[in-house]
Design a protein around this motif. Structure first.
Motif, PDB file in Angstrom:
ATOM      1  N   PRO A  44      93.347   0.920   4.422  1.00 41.82           N
ATOM      2  CA  PRO A  44      93.454   0.685   5.721  1.00 41.82           C
ATOM      3  C   PRO A  44      94.322   1.660   6.912  1.00 41.82           C
ATOM      4  O   PRO A  44      93.892   1.741   8.105  1.00 41.82           O
ATOM      5  N   GLU A  45      94.934   2.556   6.322  1.00 41.31           N
ATOM      6  CA  GLU A  45      95.443   3.669   7.114  1.00 41.31           C
ATOM      7  C   GLU A  45      94.485   4.535   7.822  1.00 41.31           C
ATOM      8  O   GLU A  45      93.578   5.270   7.006  1.00 41.31           O
ATOM      9  N   PRO A  46      94.381   4.561   9.293  1.00 37.64           N
ATOM     10  CA  PRO A  46      93.248   5.335   9.650  1.00 37.64           C
ATOM     11  C   PRO A  46      93.452   7.014   9.629  1.00 37.64           C
ATOM     12  O   PRO A  46      94.655   7.473   9.471  1.00 37.64           O
ATOM     13  N   LEU A  47      92.543   7.578   9.342  1.00 40.91           N
ATOM     14  CA  LEU A  47      92.585   9.097   9.437  1.00 40.91           C
ATOM     15  C   LEU A  47      92.886   9.510  10.625  1.00 40.91           C
ATOM     16  O   LEU A  47      92.616   9.024  11.980  1.00 40.91           O
ATOM     17  N   VAL A  48      93.487  10.731  10.771  1.00 41.09           N
ATOM     18  CA  VAL A  48      93.601  11.436  12.143  1.00 41.09           C
ATOM     19  C   VAL A  48      92.979  12.721  12.273  1.00 41.09           C
ATOM     20  O   VAL A  48      92.871  13.482  11.529  1.00 41.09           O
ATOM     21  N   VAL A  49      91.955  12.859  13.366  1.00 41.94           N
ATOM     22  CA  VAL A  49      91.272  14.100  13.520  1.00 41.94           C
ATOM     23  C   VAL A  49      91.928  14.507  14.978  1.00 41.94           C
ATOM     24  O   VAL A  49      92.143  13.860  16.086  1.00 41.94           O
ATOM     25  N   VAL A  50      92.094  15.746  14.694  1.00 39.24           N
ATOM     26  CA  VAL A  50      92.578  16.372  15.948  1.00 39.24           C
ATOM     27  C   VAL A  50      91.823  17.601  16.431  1.00 39.24           C
ATOM     28  O   VAL A  50      91.931  18.925  15.762  1.00 39.24           O
ATOM     29  N   PRO A  51      91.193  17.315  17.498  1.00 39.42           N
ATOM     30  CA  PRO A  51      90.149  18.807  17.973  1.00 39.42           C
ATOM     31  C   PRO A  51      91.106  19.623  18.843  1.00 39.42           C
ATOM     32  O   PRO A  51      91.930  19.342  19.444  1.00 39.42           O
ATOM     33  N   ILE A  52      90.982  20.983  18.552  1.00 38.02           N
ATOM     34  CA  ILE A  52      91.552  21.944  19.285  1.00 38.02           C
ATOM     35  C   ILE A  52      90.916  22.143  20.574  1.00 38.02           C
ATOM     36  O   ILE A  52      89.646  22.644  20.308  1.00 38.02           O
ATOM     37  N   LEU A  53      91.274  21.977  21.608  1.00 34.86           N
ATOM     38  CA  LEU A  53      90.706  22.103  22.976  1.00 34.86           C
ATOM     39  C   LEU A  53      90.300  23.462  23.181  1.00 34.86           C
ATOM     40  O   LEU A  53      91.065  24.076  22.857  1.00 34.86           O
ATOM     41  N   ARG A  54      89.070  23.809  23.924  1.00 30.88           N
ATOM     42  CA  ARG A  54      88.136  22.770  24.232  1.00 30.88           C
ATOM     43  C   ARG A  54      86.991  22.711  23.220  1.00 30.88           C
ATOM     44  O   ARG A  54      86.315  21.650  23.011  1.00 30.88           O
ATOM     45  N   ALA A  55      86.729  23.739  22.368  1.00 30.16           N
ATOM     46  CA  ALA A  55      85.412  23.799  21.733  1.00 30.16           C
ATOM     47  C   ALA A  55      85.688  22.735  20.679  1.00 30.16           C
ATOM     48  O   ALA A  55      84.652  22.226  20.128  1.00 30.16           O
ATOM     49  N   GLY A  56      86.612  22.322  20.029  1.00 25.66           N
ATOM     50  CA  GLY A  56      87.049  21.337  19.030  1.00 25.66           C
ATOM     51  C   GLY A  56      86.215  19.910  19.371  1.00 25.66           C
ATOM     52  O   GLY A  56      85.982  19.412  18.423  1.00 25.66           O
ATOM     53  N   LYS A  81      88.032  40.764  19.150  1.00 20.23           N
ATOM     54  CA  LYS A  81      88.246  39.555  18.043  1.00 20.23           C
ATOM     55  C   LYS A  81      87.279  38.446  18.087  1.00 20.23           C
ATOM     56  O   LYS A  81      87.589  37.390  18.155  1.00 20.23           O
ATOM     57  N   TYR A  82      85.977  38.829  18.444  1.00 20.75           N
ATOM     58  CA  TYR A  82      84.852  37.763  18.141  1.00 20.75           C
ATOM     59  C   TYR A  82      84.478  37.833  16.596  1.00 20.75           C
ATOM     60  O   TYR A  82      84.258  39.298  16.349  1.00 20.75           O
ATOM     61  N   ILE A  83      83.986  36.887  16.002  1.00 19.27           N
ATOM     62  CA  ILE A  83      83.442  36.956  14.925  1.00 19.27           C
ATOM     63  C   ILE A  83      82.016  37.679  14.702  1.00 19.27           C
ATOM     64  O   ILE A  83      81.283  37.261  15.553  1.00 19.27           O
ATOM     65  N   LEU A  84      81.803  38.331  13.761  1.00 17.98           N
ATOM     66  CA  LEU A  84      80.498  38.639  13.367  1.00 17.98           C
ATOM     67  C   LEU A  84      79.875  38.410  12.406  1.00 17.98           C
ATOM     68  O   LEU A  84      80.745  38.590  11.069  1.00 17.98           O
ATOM     69  N   PRO A  85      78.642  37.900  12.038  1.00 19.08           N
ATOM     70  CA  PRO A  85      77.959  38.019  13.004  1.00 19.08           C
ATOM     71  C   PRO A  85      78.152  36.909  14.065  1.00 19.08           C
ATOM     72  O   PRO A  85      77.721  36.746  15.222  1.00 19.08           O
ATOM     73  N   GLY A  86      78.679  35.936  13.697  1.00 18.48           N
ATOM     74  CA  GLY A  86      79.300  34.763  14.270  1.00 18.48           C
ATOM     75  C   GLY A  86      78.161  34.090  15.166  1.00 18.48           C
ATOM     76  O   GLY A  86      76.839  34.025  14.794  1.00 18.48           O
ATOM     77  N   LEU A  87      78.554  33.417  16.239  1.00 19.91           N
ATOM     78  CA  LEU A  87      77.601  32.610  17.138  1.00 19.91           C
ATOM     79  C   LEU A  87      77.895  33.044  18.656  1.00 19.91           C
ATOM     80  O   LEU A  87      77.418  32.307  19.513  1.00 19.91           O
ATOM     81  N   GLY A  88      78.893  33.955  19.021  1.00 23.46           N
ATOM     82  CA  GLY A  88      79.380  33.997  20.327  1.00 23.46           C
ATOM     83  C   GLY A  88      80.689  33.124  20.635  1.00 23.46           C
ATOM     84  O   GLY A  88      81.289  32.777  19.853  1.00 23.46           O
ATOM     85  N   ASP A  89      80.675  32.967  21.913  1.00 25.59           N
ATOM     86  CA  ASP A  89      81.667  31.873  22.382  1.00 25.59           C
ATOM     87  C   ASP A  89      81.110  30.490  22.148  1.00 25.59           C
ATOM     88  O   ASP A  89      80.261  29.965  22.961  1.00 25.59           O
ATOM     89  N   PHE A  90      81.846  29.923  21.238  1.00 28.60           N
ATOM     90  CA  PHE A  90      81.170  28.224  21.043  1.00 28.60           C
ATOM     91  C   PHE A  90      81.725  27.632  22.110  1.00 28.60           C
ATOM     92  O   PHE A  90      80.646  26.938  22.561  1.00 28.60           O
ATOM     93  N   GLY A  91      82.529  27.530  22.930  1.00 29.40           N
ATOM     94  CA  GLY A  91      83.025  26.751  24.139  1.00 29.40           C
ATOM     95  C   GLY A  91      81.848  26.782  24.977  1.00 29.40           C
ATOM     96  O   GLY A  91      81.377  25.856  25.638  1.00 29.40           O
ATOM     97  N   ASP A  92      81.635  28.159  25.287  1.00 29.56           N
ATOM     98  CA  ASP A  92      80.874  28.452  26.397  1.00 29.56           C
ATOM     99  C   ASP A  92      79.238  27.884  26.043  1.00 29.56           C
ATOM    100  O   ASP A  92      78.633  27.315  26.867  1.00 29.56           O
ATOM    101  N   ARG A  93      78.803  28.189  24.791  1.00 29.59           N
ATOM    102  CA  ARG A  93      77.674  27.581  24.225  1.00 29.59           C
ATOM    103  C   ARG A  93      77.604  26.029  24.331  1.00 29.59           C
ATOM    104  O   ARG A  93      76.342  25.530  24.552  1.00 29.59           O
ATOM    105  N   LEU A  94      78.723  25.452  23.921  1.00 32.99           N
ATOM    106  CA  LEU A  94      78.671  23.908  23.850  1.00 32.99           C
ATOM    107  C   LEU A  94      78.468  23.211  25.267  1.00 32.99           C
ATOM    108  O   LEU A  94      77.839  22.469  25.386  1.00 32.99           O
ATOM    109  N   TYR A  95      79.079  24.044  26.214  1.00 31.82           N
ATOM    110  CA  TYR A  95      79.377  23.570  27.568  1.00 31.82           C
ATOM    111  C   TYR A  95      78.494  24.212  28.510  1.00 31.82           C
ATOM    112  O   TYR A  95      78.747  23.723  29.866  1.00 31.82           O
ATOM    113  N   GLY A  96      77.753  25.442  28.216  1.00 29.76           N
ATOM    114  CA  GLY A  96      77.178  25.782  29.253  1.00 29.76           C
ATOM    115  C   GLY A  96      77.930  26.501  30.426  1.00 29.76           C
ATOM    116  O   GLY A  96      77.288  26.578  31.427  1.00 29.76           O
ATOM    117  N   THR A  97      78.889  27.213  29.873  1.00 29.09           N
ATOM    118  CA  THR A  97      79.871  27.807  31.032  1.00 29.09           C
ATOM    119  C   THR A  97      79.725  29.350  30.746  1.00 29.09           C
ATOM    120  O   THR A  97      79.208  29.844  29.957  1.00 29.09           O
TER     121      THR A  97
END
Ligand code: PRP
Ligand code: URA
Length: 206
Positions: A68-80, A190-206
Motif C-alpha cells: 500500500p505504501e505509494p512510490l514517490v517520483v520526483v521530476p527534476i524541473l523542467r525536463a524531468g 557540457k552537452y552530451i555527445l552524441p546526445g539529443l541536444g537540450d531536452f527541455g527545449d525539444r520537449l517544450y519547443g523553446t
C-alpha cells in the motif's frame, strides 16, 4: 556503481527517433513518454509484492499485489516533467515531488530554485531527469532527497555521460542509476555527445 542500461530493441528504436534532430516536439513528447515507461518498468522490477486472496469467476486463488505504501517520483524541473506521466499511468499509488534545478549556461553549475517534496521517510523514491551530463544536477537532487529522509533514492535518466555517472558515484556511492543510453562524453559546453541536444527545449519547443 549499479548502472542499469536498457537493452531492448524497442528502446533502441525509440532512442534513435528521440535523438533525431528532425523530430518535432509533439513526437518528441510521445517518444519521451514511451522510453520513460520502459525505464519505469525496469527500475521497479524488484518492488516487493504481497499476497492477496481473490475470487476469479471460477475459483478462489492467491494473487500478488503491490504494497500500500505509494512510490514517490520526483521530476527534476523542467525536463524531468516529460518522464512523470508513465509513473502516474502505471502505478496505482504514486506521490509526486518537484525539484527545480537549472544549469547556468556559462558554468553548467545547477542552481536550486524550487523544492516541494512529500514525506520521503520509508518510501521508495525515484528521481527522474532525462539528461545526466556533468552529474551536478543529479548529485544535488540526491543530496536534497536524502536531506528530506529518502534512503537510497534511485535515479532514472534517458541519456547519461560517463562523466555524469562517475560524479554521482563519487558524491553518492552505490546509487542505483537506470538509463536508456550511456553516451560517449561531453562537449566543451557540457552537452552530451552524441546526445539529443537540450531536452527541455525539444520537449517544450523553446
Ligand atoms: C538539464 C537536464 C538536467 C541537467 C543535466 O536541465 O534536464 O537537469 O541539465 O546537466 P548536469 O548533469 O550537467 O547537471 P537544465 O538545467 O537545462 O534545465 P531545464 O530542465 O529547465 O531545461
Ligand atoms: N542538458 C540537456 O538538456 N542536454 C545535454 O546534453 C546536457 C544537459
Amino acid at each position: 556503481m549499479p548502472l542499469h542500461i536498457l537493452d531492448h530493441p524497442l528502446a533502441a528504436h525509440i532512442m534513435t527517433h528521440l535523438r533525431d534532430a528532425t523530430t518535432k516536439p509533439a513526437t518528441f513528447r510521445t517518444l519521451a513518454y514511451q522510453i520513460s515507461l520502459l525505464l519505469a518498468i525496469e527500475a521497479t522490477r524488484d518492488l516487493p509484492t504481497e499476497a492477496k486472496k481473490i475470487e476469479t469467476p471460477l475459483e478462489p486463488m492467491m494473487g500478488r499485489v503491490l504494497p500500500p505504501e505509494p512510490l514517490v517520483v520526483v521530476p527534476i524541473l523542467r525536463a524531468g516533467l516529460g518522464m512523470v506521466q508513465p509513473f502516474l499511468d502505471t502505478f496505482p499509488d504514486v506521490s509526486v515531488g518537484y525539484l527545480g534545478l537549472e544549469r547556468d549556461h556559462e558554468t553548467a553549475v545547477a542552481r536550486n530554485y524550487y523544492c516541494k517534496l512529500p514525506p520521503l521517510e520509508g518510501r521508495r523514491v525515484f528521481l527522474v531527469d532525462p539528461m545526466l551530463a556533468t552529474g551536478g544536477s543529479a548529485a544535488q537532487a540526491i543530496t536534497l532527497a536524502k536531506s528530506k529522509g529518502a534512503v537510497q533514492p534511485r535515479l532514472i535518466c534517458i541519456v547519461a555521460s560517463p562523466e555524469g555517472v562517475a560524479e554521482v558515484e563519487k558524491q553518492h556511492p552505490g546509487t542505483r542509476v537506470h538509463v536508456a543510453a550511456l553516451d560517449r562524453g561531453l562537449n566543451a559546453k557540457k552537452y552530451i555527445l552524441p546526445g539529443l541536444g537540450d531536452f527541455g527545449d525539444r520537449l517544450y519547443g523553446t
